[in-house]
Design a protein around this motif. Structure first.
Motif, mmCIF file in Angstrom:
data_model
loop_
_atom_site.group_PDB
_atom_site.id
_atom_site.type_symbol
_atom_site.label_atom_id
_atom_site.label_comp_id
_atom_site.label_asym_id
_atom_site.label_seq_id
_atom_site.Cartn_x
_atom_site.Cartn_y
_atom_site.Cartn_z
ATOM 1 N N TRP A 39 0.835 -1.205 0.000
ATOM 2 C CA TRP A 39 0.000 0.000 0.000
ATOM 3 C C TRP A 39 0.869 1.254 0.000
ATOM 4 C CZ3 TRP A 39 -0.666 4.075 3.450
ATOM 5 C CH2 TRP A 39 -1.741 4.911 3.182
ATOM 6 N N ILE A 40 1.896 1.258 0.825
ATOM 7 C CA ILE A 40 2.801 2.412 0.882
ATOM 8 C C ILE A 40 3.481 2.613 -0.467
ATOM 9 C CG2 ILE A 40 4.940 3.299 1.904
ATOM 10 C CD1 ILE A 40 4.092 1.861 4.523
ATOM 11 N N SER A 43 0.987 3.858 -3.211
ATOM 12 C CA SER A 43 0.296 5.124 -2.960
ATOM 13 C C SER A 43 1.147 6.304 -3.412
ATOM 14 C CB SER A 43 -0.022 5.276 -1.468
ATOM 15 O OG SER A 43 -0.897 4.256 -1.048
ATOM 16 N N ASP A 46 1.735 12.305 0.128
ATOM 17 C CA ASP A 46 2.039 12.137 1.545
ATOM 18 C C ASP A 46 1.092 11.109 2.158
ATOM 19 O OD1 ASP A 46 3.909 14.123 1.164
ATOM 20 O OD2 ASP A 46 2.633 15.721 1.961
ATOM 21 N N LEU A 47 1.573 10.423 3.209
ATOM 22 C CA LEU A 47 0.795 9.367 3.853
ATOM 23 C C LEU A 47 0.931 9.456 5.367
ATOM 24 C CD1 LEU A 47 1.931 6.331 1.649
ATOM 25 C CD2 LEU A 47 -0.178 7.670 1.392
ATOM 26 N N ARG A 120 8.029 12.988 -0.852
ATOM 27 C CA ARG A 120 6.838 12.578 -0.103
ATOM 28 C C ARG A 120 7.167 12.573 1.386
ATOM 29 N NH1 ARG A 120 5.573 6.862 -1.885
ATOM 30 N NH2 ARG A 120 3.720 7.154 -0.603
ATOM 31 N N ILE A 122 6.009 10.618 4.803
ATOM 32 C CA ILE A 122 5.241 9.526 5.407
ATOM 33 C C ILE A 122 5.423 9.655 6.910
ATOM 34 C CG2 ILE A 122 4.898 7.040 5.605
ATOM 35 C CD1 ILE A 122 5.957 6.754 2.769
ATOM 36 N N LEU A 139 -4.448 16.154 4.384
ATOM 37 C CA LEU A 139 -4.724 14.885 3.717
ATOM 38 C C LEU A 139 -6.118 14.373 4.044
ATOM 39 C CD1 LEU A 139 -1.338 13.050 4.446
ATOM 40 C CD2 LEU A 139 -2.035 14.149 2.310
ATOM 41 N N ALA A 143 -5.417 8.752 2.582
ATOM 42 C CA ALA A 143 -3.959 8.771 2.763
ATOM 43 C C ALA A 143 -3.551 8.144 4.097
ATOM 44 C CB ALA A 143 -3.447 10.207 2.693
ATOM 45 N N LEU A 144 -4.512 7.517 4.776
ATOM 46 C CA LEU A 144 -4.270 6.937 6.103
ATOM 47 C C LEU A 144 -4.258 5.419 6.022
ATOM 48 C CD1 LEU A 144 -4.178 7.124 9.276
ATOM 49 C CD2 LEU A 144 -6.677 7.067 9.184
ATOM 50 N N ARG A 145 -3.278 4.809 6.665
ATOM 51 C CA ARG A 145 -3.221 3.352 6.802
ATOM 52 C C ARG A 145 -3.129 3.039 8.280
ATOM 53 N NH1 ARG A 145 -3.995 -0.908 3.197
ATOM 54 N NH2 ARG A 145 -2.917 -2.753 3.939
#
Length: 197
Positions: A39-40, A43, A46-47, A120, A122, A139, A143-145
């Motif tokens: 996923w990272i 994507s 920004d995360l 980016r 993270i 965000l 953008a959230l995990r």
């Protein structure tokens, strides 16, 4: 003279593949986190990675850093960070426990805009802080995990990789105390190996 002759400043670099962490990593792989890593990597932008303490947020990013896919910001000195970004031109910067250093995120956003260098960000945080970090980075929820806890079988696999193959009662106790958090499981295994049981 160290800086002039040897290009050594005497201070550790502000961007590093090694996070600031007291937790041991013990050279294990990221058990149960392959979907999170994918996923990272897939994507854009920004995360934010959210999870309970010990859920493996730092370890997950450390795995990516070891592969050359990002650097941890390990300094809070804006000038040093800006200089390192200019020199190294990283594509991804990791801000571990961003809820502890909220000004750092604002500095990185401003540095990115000022220098015109695309990278980016993270950021990791605890679940109760995720909304604040998302807002700070402007965000959306996409953008959230949120890192899920690992299963008992995954924790057992991790414990065995850390070298704890028995007795079963010890493994059972480690699984119970880890409560699905791989970072905590590794720390408990490290304590066992140190003999501080």
């Amino acid at each position: 003279w160290c800086k002039d002759l040897l290009r050594l400043t005497g201070n550790p670099p502000p961007l590093s593949a090694v996070p600031l962490s007291k937790r041991p990593f013990m050279g294990v792989d990221a058990i149960g986190r392959s979907d999170d890593i994918k996923w990272i990597e897939k994507s854009d932008g920004d995360l934010v990675i959210s999870g309970q303490p010990g859920s493996g947020k730092t370890f997950l990013l450390h795995q990516l850093a070891k592969q050359g896919k990002g650097l941890f910001v390990v300094s809070q000195h804006r000038t040093e960070i800006a200089e390192a970004i200019r020199d190294q031109e990283p594509t991804v910067l990791f801000v571990d426990d961003a809820h502890v250093v909220p000004q750092l995120l604002l500095d990185l956003l401003q540095i990115r805009k000022e220098l015109g260098i695309k990278f980016r960000i993270i950021a990791t945080c605890w679940p109760k802080e995720q909304e604040a970090i998302l807002n700070q980075l402007s965000l959306s929820q996409g953008a959230l995990r949120e890192l899920e806890l690992l299963s008992r079988n995954e924790i057992l696999e991790l414990i065995k990789i850390c070298g704890i193959h028995g007795p079963e009662r010890l493994q059972y106790e480690l699984i119970n105390q880890a409560e699905g958090r791989p970072g905590l499981a590794v720390t408990l295994c490290h304590i066992c190996w140190r003999g501080d049981l």
